[in-house]
Design a protein around this motif. Structure first.
Motif, PDB file in Angstrom:
ATOM      1  N   ARG A   1       0.854  -1.184   0.000  1.00  0.00           N
ATOM      2  CA  ARG A   1       0.000   0.000   0.000  1.00  0.00           C
ATOM      3  C   ARG A   1       0.895   1.240   0.000  1.00  0.00           C
ATOM      4  NH1 ARG A   1      -4.890  -0.566   1.612  1.00  0.00           N
ATOM      5  NH2 ARG A   1      -6.204   1.271   1.633  1.00  0.00           N
ATOM      6  N   LEU A   2       0.541   2.234  -0.810  1.00  0.00           N
ATOM      7  CA  LEU A   2       1.294   3.485  -0.813  1.00  0.00           C
ATOM      8  C   LEU A   2       1.081   4.226   0.502  1.00  0.00           C
ATOM      9  CD1 LEU A   2       0.692   4.971  -4.384  1.00  0.00           C
ATOM     10  CD2 LEU A   2       2.835   4.134  -3.440  1.00  0.00           C
ATOM     11  N   VAL A   3       2.155   4.825   0.992  1.00  0.00           N
ATOM     12  CA  VAL A   3       2.082   5.726   2.134  1.00  0.00           C
ATOM     13  C   VAL A   3       2.280   7.118   1.568  1.00  0.00           C
ATOM     14  CG1 VAL A   3       3.181   6.422   4.299  1.00  0.00           C
ATOM     15  CG2 VAL A   3       2.997   3.985   3.719  1.00  0.00           C
ATOM     16  N   TRP A   4       1.378   8.016   1.904  1.00  0.00           N
ATOM     17  CA  TRP A   4       1.399   9.346   1.296  1.00  0.00           C
ATOM     18  C   TRP A   4       1.993  10.384   2.230  1.00  0.00           C
ATOM     19  CZ3 TRP A   4       0.348   9.810  -3.713  1.00  0.00           C
ATOM     20  CH2 TRP A   4      -0.372   8.783  -4.322  1.00  0.00           C
ATOM     21  N   VAL A   5       2.920  11.179   1.714  1.00  0.00           N
ATOM     22  CA  VAL A   5       3.389  12.367   2.416  1.00  0.00           C
ATOM     23  C   VAL A   5       2.331  13.455   2.217  1.00  0.00           C
ATOM     24  CG1 VAL A   5       5.187  14.145   2.520  1.00  0.00           C
ATOM     25  CG2 VAL A   5       5.822  11.741   2.195  1.00  0.00           C
ATOM     26  N   TRP A   6       1.907  13.647   0.963  1.00  0.00           N
ATOM     27  CA  TRP A   6       0.782  14.524   0.636  1.00  0.00           C
ATOM     28  C   TRP A   6      -0.215  13.627  -0.094  1.00  0.00           C
ATOM     29  CZ3 TRP A   6       1.330  19.927  -2.120  1.00  0.00           C
ATOM     30  CH2 TRP A   6       0.071  20.514  -2.257  1.00  0.00           C
TER      31      TRP A   6
ATOM     32  N   ALA B   1      10.238  10.629   0.115  1.00  0.00           N
ATOM     33  CA  ALA B   1       9.642  11.225  -1.075  1.00  0.00           C
ATOM     34  C   ALA B   1      10.660  12.162  -1.712  1.00  0.00           C
ATOM     35  CB  ALA B   1       8.379  11.993  -0.707  1.00  0.00           C
ATOM     36  N   VAL B   2      10.750  12.127  -3.039  1.00  0.00           N
ATOM     37  CA  VAL B   2      11.620  13.033  -3.772  1.00  0.00           C
ATOM     38  C   VAL B   2      10.748  13.830  -4.740  1.00  0.00           C
ATOM     39  CG1 VAL B   2      13.570  13.265  -5.370  1.00  0.00           C
ATOM     40  CG2 VAL B   2      13.599  11.462  -3.618  1.00  0.00           C
ATOM     41  N   VAL B   3      10.809  15.152  -4.639  1.00  0.00           N
ATOM     42  CA  VAL B   3      10.104  16.024  -5.567  1.00  0.00           C
ATOM     43  C   VAL B   3      11.159  16.750  -6.388  1.00  0.00           C
ATOM     44  CG1 VAL B   3       8.588  18.027  -5.828  1.00  0.00           C
ATOM     45  CG2 VAL B   3       8.101  16.310  -4.064  1.00  0.00           C
ATOM     46  N   ALA B   4      11.127  16.521  -7.699  1.00  0.00           N
ATOM     47  CA  ALA B   4      12.090  17.139  -8.601  1.00  0.00           C
ATOM     48  C   ALA B   4      11.360  18.117  -9.512  1.00  0.00           C
ATOM     49  CB  ALA B   4      12.809  16.075  -9.421  1.00  0.00           C
ATOM     50  N   VAL B   5      11.872  19.332  -9.575  1.00  0.00           N
ATOM     51  CA  VAL B   5      11.291  20.367 -10.426  1.00  0.00           C
ATOM     52  C   VAL B   5      11.870  20.212 -11.816  1.00  0.00           C
ATOM     53  CG1 VAL B   5      11.156  22.862 -10.838  1.00  0.00           C
ATOM     54  CG2 VAL B   5      10.943  21.952  -8.502  1.00  0.00           C
ATOM     55  N   THR B   6      10.997  20.285 -12.802  1.00  0.00           N
ATOM     56  CA  THR B   6      11.431  20.245 -14.190  1.00  0.00           C
ATOM     57  C   THR B   6      10.761  21.371 -14.936  1.00  0.00           C
ATOM     58  OG1 THR B   6      11.713  18.868 -16.166  1.00  0.00           O
ATOM     59  CG2 THR B   6       9.691  18.541 -14.897  1.00  0.00           C
ATOM     60  N   HIS B   7      11.527  22.027 -15.785  1.00  0.00           N
ATOM     61  CA  HIS B   7      10.999  23.151 -16.548  1.00  0.00           C
ATOM     62  C   HIS B   7      10.523  22.669 -17.900  1.00  0.00           C
ATOM     63  CE1 HIS B   7      12.548  25.909 -13.605  1.00  0.00           C
ATOM     64  NE2 HIS B   7      13.768  25.465 -13.762  1.00  0.00           N
ATOM     65  N   LEU B   8       9.369  23.144 -18.300  1.00  0.00           N
ATOM     66  CA  LEU B   8       8.929  22.932 -19.679  1.00  0.00           C
ATOM     67  C   LEU B   8       9.508  24.057 -20.497  1.00  0.00           C
ATOM     68  CD1 LEU B   8       5.193  22.013 -19.041  1.00  0.00           C
ATOM     69  CD2 LEU B   8       7.170  20.502 -19.153  1.00  0.00           C
ATOM     70  N   ASN B   9       9.779  23.786 -21.750  1.00  0.00           N
ATOM     71  CA  ASN B   9      10.364  24.857 -22.558  1.00  0.00           C
ATOM     72  C   ASN B   9       9.304  25.921 -22.860  1.00  0.00           C
ATOM     73  OD1 ASN B   9       8.883  24.106 -24.864  1.00  0.00           O
ATOM     74  ND2 ASN B   9      10.500  22.744 -25.576  1.00  0.00           N
TER      75      ASN B   9
ATOM     76  N   GLU C   1       5.437   8.451  -0.343  1.00  0.00           N
ATOM     77  CA  GLU C   1       6.706   8.132   0.316  1.00  0.00           C
ATOM     78  C   GLU C   1       7.451   7.113  -0.552  1.00  0.00           C
ATOM     79  OE1 GLU C   1       7.000   5.393   4.012  1.00  0.00           O
ATOM     80  OE2 GLU C   1       6.718   7.439   4.767  1.00  0.00           O
ATOM     81  N   GLY C   2       8.753   7.297  -0.675  1.00  0.00           N
ATOM     82  CA  GLY C   2       9.581   6.340  -1.391  1.00  0.00           C
ATOM     83  C   GLY C   2       9.517   6.435  -2.905  1.00  0.00           C
ATOM     84  N   LYS C   3       8.966   7.522  -3.420  1.00  0.00           N
ATOM     85  CA  LYS C   3       8.823   7.677  -4.868  1.00  0.00           C
ATOM     86  C   LYS C   3       9.403   9.005  -5.328  1.00  0.00           C
ATOM     87  CE  LYS C   3       6.282   3.955  -5.159  1.00  0.00           C
ATOM     88  NZ  LYS C   3       6.855   2.730  -5.636  1.00  0.00           N
ATOM     89  N   LEU C   4       9.700   9.066  -6.626  1.00  0.00           N
ATOM     90  CA  LEU C   4      10.156  10.287  -7.273  1.00  0.00           C
ATOM     91  C   LEU C   4       8.963  10.901  -7.992  1.00  0.00           C
ATOM     92  CD1 LEU C   4      12.281  12.263  -8.486  1.00  0.00           C
ATOM     93  CD2 LEU C   4      12.690  10.543 -10.258  1.00  0.00           C
ATOM     94  N   VAL C   5       8.686  12.167  -7.701  1.00  0.00           N
ATOM     95  CA  VAL C   5       7.584  12.895  -8.318  1.00  0.00           C
ATOM     96  C   VAL C   5       8.174  14.095  -9.048  1.00  0.00           C
ATOM     97  CG1 VAL C   5       5.507  14.266  -7.849  1.00  0.00           C
ATOM     98  CG2 VAL C   5       5.971  12.221  -6.502  1.00  0.00           C
ATOM     99  N   LEU C   6       7.734  14.323 -10.278  1.00  0.00           N
ATOM    100  CA  LEU C   6       8.177  15.486 -11.025  1.00  0.00           C
ATOM    101  C   LEU C   6       7.136  16.587 -10.932  1.00  0.00           C
ATOM    102  CD1 LEU C   6       9.626  13.826 -14.254  1.00  0.00           C
ATOM    103  CD2 LEU C   6      10.876  14.652 -12.255  1.00  0.00           C
ATOM    104  N   LEU C   7       7.591  17.797 -10.649  1.00  0.00           N
ATOM    105  CA  LEU C   7       6.747  18.987 -10.612  1.00  0.00           C
ATOM    106  C   LEU C   7       7.182  19.837 -11.792  1.00  0.00           C
ATOM    107  CD1 LEU C   7       4.768  20.954  -9.197  1.00  0.00           C
ATOM    108  CD2 LEU C   7       6.696  21.710  -7.797  1.00  0.00           C
ATOM    109  N   GLY C   8       6.355  19.904 -12.825  1.00  0.00           N
ATOM    110  CA  GLY C   8       6.761  20.579 -14.049  1.00  0.00           C
ATOM    111  C   GLY C   8       5.849  21.714 -14.426  1.00  0.00           C
TER     112      GLY C   8
END
Length: 175
Positions: free
Chosen positions: A5-10, A162-170, A16-23
């Motif tokens: 089962r996923l454990v949620w930070v938000w 949890a890892v939140v990585a920011v990515t820029h769209l062109n 938790e334990g996943k990489l999420v991209l914020l773009g």
């Protein structure tokens, strides 16, 4: 394999334990959002719109585009972060110990993992923007991007962070 089962930070957004991209396009406020997320996690608090709450935890914050003292810290303070629980990583030590170098997700994930273990209560890592930490990899190539992101994802899973990585769209809108 037994399902987990996923454990949620938000809840519904950052597991938790996943990489999420914020773009998004430049100037949209992605870095401001990461300061807000860091504030909620560092204090343990409620998410907006009744989306639940999170337990307090430490945050490792990596930002290559903004100054630490004139931008990142004031932004974290304005968001209400518990700055004693936010650990800003600016660089890595060169392998020969002679100085500092730009942190690279291609070669330095083990250093990030060691730092997280040293801190001990890390629930969140922010990487803003991820392109600055690709270690010379071309972020447009699938194979090369996976070679950089897979070790980061594996570390997140191993440490349950949890890892939140920011990515820029062109500017044309394509990602």
């Amino acid at each position: 394999l037994k399902p987990e089962r996923l454990v949620w930070v938000w809840p519904g957004r950052i597991p938790e334990g996943k990489l999420v991209l914020l773009g998004g396009p430049p100037g949209l406020g992605k870095s401001q959002v990461t300061a807000f997320i860091s504030a909620v996690v560092s204090n343990g608090g409620s998410w907006p719109c009744g989306e639940g709450s999170t337990l307090p935890g430490d945050v490792i914050f990596m930002s290559a585009e903004d100054g630490i003292r004139d931008t990142i810290v004031p932004r974290l303070m304005a968001a209400g972060a518990n700055t004693s629980r936010v650990h800003i990583v600016a660089a890595a030590t060169k392998p020969d110990g002679t100085g500092r170098k730009t942190f690279s997700l291609k070669t330095d994930v083990d250093l990030l993992e060691a730092k997280a273990r040293e801190i001990g209560a890390v629930r969140l890592i922010i990487v803003d923007p991820i392109s600055a930490y690709m270690g010379g990899a071309d972020g447009n190539g699938n194979v090369e991007t996976r070679e950089v992101l897979e070790p980061l994802s594996e570390m997140a899973d191993r440490l349950r962070i949890a890892v939140v990585a920011v990515t820029h769209l062109n500017k044309g809108g394509a990602g």
